[in-house]
Design a protein around this motif. Structure first.
Motif, PDB file in Angstrom:
ATOM      1  N   THR A  19       0.825  -1.201   0.000  1.00  0.00           N
ATOM      2  CA  THR A  19       0.000   0.000   0.000  1.00  0.00           C
ATOM      3  C   THR A  19       0.858   1.249   0.000  1.00  0.00           C
ATOM      4  O   THR A  19       0.620   2.205  -0.729  1.00  0.00           O
ATOM      5  N   GLU A  20       1.904   1.257   0.834  1.00  0.00           N
ATOM      6  CA  GLU A  20       2.772   2.421   0.919  1.00  0.00           C
ATOM      7  C   GLU A  20       3.568   2.603  -0.356  1.00  0.00           C
ATOM      8  O   GLU A  20       3.858   3.722  -0.772  1.00  0.00           O
ATOM      9  N   LYS A  21       3.933   1.517  -0.998  1.00  0.00           N
ATOM     10  CA  LYS A  21       4.633   1.620  -2.274  1.00  0.00           C
ATOM     11  C   LYS A  21       3.755   2.314  -3.305  1.00  0.00           C
ATOM     12  O   LYS A  21       4.203   3.143  -4.085  1.00  0.00           O
ATOM     13  N   GLU A  22       2.487   1.954  -3.276  1.00  0.00           N
ATOM     14  CA  GLU A  22       1.568   2.550  -4.231  1.00  0.00           C
ATOM     15  C   GLU A  22       1.395   4.040  -3.969  1.00  0.00           C
ATOM     16  O   GLU A  22       1.141   4.824  -4.887  1.00  0.00           O
ATOM     17  N   ASN A  23       1.528   4.443  -2.683  1.00  0.00           N
ATOM     18  CA  ASN A  23       1.356   5.850  -2.327  1.00  0.00           C
ATOM     19  C   ASN A  23       2.627   6.663  -2.533  1.00  0.00           C
ATOM     20  O   ASN A  23       2.617   7.879  -2.418  1.00  0.00           O
ATOM     21  N   SER A  24       3.749   5.986  -2.766  1.00  0.00           N
ATOM     22  CA  SER A  24       5.019   6.677  -2.943  1.00  0.00           C
ATOM     23  C   SER A  24       5.372   6.685  -4.429  1.00  0.00           C
ATOM     24  O   SER A  24       5.780   5.684  -4.988  1.00  0.00           O
ATOM     25  N   VAL A  25       5.202   7.817  -5.051  1.00  0.00           N
ATOM     26  CA  VAL A  25       5.429   7.933  -6.487  1.00  0.00           C
ATOM     27  C   VAL A  25       6.872   8.339  -6.748  1.00  0.00           C
ATOM     28  O   VAL A  25       7.383   9.280  -6.141  1.00  0.00           O
ATOM     29  N   LYS A  26       7.536   7.605  -7.636  1.00  0.00           N
ATOM     30  CA  LYS A  26       8.920   7.927  -7.974  1.00  0.00           C
ATOM     31  C   LYS A  26       8.977   9.312  -8.601  1.00  0.00           C
ATOM     32  O   LYS A  26       8.198   9.642  -9.479  1.00  0.00           O
ATOM     33  N   LYS A  27       9.947  10.130  -8.121  1.00  0.00           N
ATOM     34  CA  LYS A  27      10.047  11.503  -8.591  1.00  0.00           C
ATOM     35  C   LYS A  27      11.283  11.666  -9.466  1.00  0.00           C
ATOM     36  O   LYS A  27      12.240  10.904  -9.366  1.00  0.00           O
ATOM     37  N   GLU A  28      11.274  12.673 -10.303  1.00  0.00           N
ATOM     38  CA  GLU A  28      12.395  12.944 -11.198  1.00  0.00           C
ATOM     39  C   GLU A  28      13.479  13.718 -10.451  1.00  0.00           C
ATOM     40  O   GLU A  28      13.188  14.633  -9.676  1.00  0.00           O
ATOM     41  N   TYR A  29      14.731  13.347 -10.694  1.00  0.00           N
ATOM     42  CA  TYR A  29      15.859  14.008 -10.027  1.00  0.00           C
ATOM     43  C   TYR A  29      15.813  15.512 -10.282  1.00  0.00           C
ATOM     44  O   TYR A  29      15.619  15.965 -11.405  1.00  0.00           O
TER      45      TYR A  29
END
Length: 223
Positions: A19-29
């Protein structure tokens, strides 16, 4: 605030939650953010330390005013960054940039509610391997103590000036502290305390020399 400390705490830090993985969106450097954090840390480190260089010329009142000004600005900017990005992880700022954001939050003890909010977001990033678990431990201990609770990993210390020896601030379940530290890759507490004692001695060598203390008192470590 009461953070329940369970034996599984360290495991929770290292195991991903779907669930937490789904809520954590990878961001651009974000290089611009990294540059801003670098600039903020430079002045933060001056304010967090002892007066040196031109700052030695300041009176106690002037030095305190300078520190207050720095941490007020840091707090405002750190809050803006947090509100925009959440906790600054590796994906957004690299390991060094992430560490710099964490360091700035560490020094904002006058706003433990903000520290706690950042801590919750940082926990998610640690579980996603996008933040440093040891740094999380330091912030957790800081928040615990700032909220009137006992620390978990023993990262926050006091010093016995009579013998120059570091010792941990109030610690929960001290018998198992090294087990908790080991589970997230930290050295034994005794090793850490000895390093802190050595650093304390070096910083205050002139003071200790006046009372005939020629070296810090170290803990005996098990082989």
């Amino acid at each position: 605030m009461k953070i329940k400390i369970l034996t599984a705490l360290a495991i929770t830090l290292l195991v991903s939650c779907k669930t937490e993985k789904e809520n954590s969106v990878k961001k651009e450097y974000n290089q611009e953010l990294v540059d801003e954090l670098t600039s903020m840390v430079e002045i933060d480190q001056i304010a967090a330390g002892v007066p040196s260089g031109k700052y030695k010329e300041l009176t106690k009142e002037e030095w305190q005013s300078f520190k207050d000004s720095v941490f007020t600005v840091t707090h405002k900017k750190a809050a803006e960054i947090y509100n925009k990005y959440g906790f600054v992880g590796y994906d957004l700022a690299g390991k060094e940039g992430s560490k710099k954001f964490w360091l700035l939050v560490q020094h904002l003890d006058f706003d433990p509610d903000f520290q706690e909010a950042v801590l919750k977001k940082m926990k998610i990033e640690v579980e996603n391997k996008n933040a440093n678990p040891e740094n999380y431990a330091y912030l957790l201990d800081r928040v615990q103590l700032n909220m009137g609770e006992k620390q978990v990993y023993g990262t926050q210390v006091l010093y016995n000036w009579k013998v120059c020896q570091a010792y941990p601030k109030p610690l929960i379940d001290s018998i198992n502290v090294n087990k908790r530290r080991k589970e997230i890759g930290m050295e034994l507490l005794g090793v850490y305390l000895n390093e802190m004692s050595k650093m304390h001695f070096e910083i205050n060598k002139e003071i200790f020399s006046k009372v005939n203390i020629t070296e810090p008192k170290l803990y005996e470590l098990e082989n």
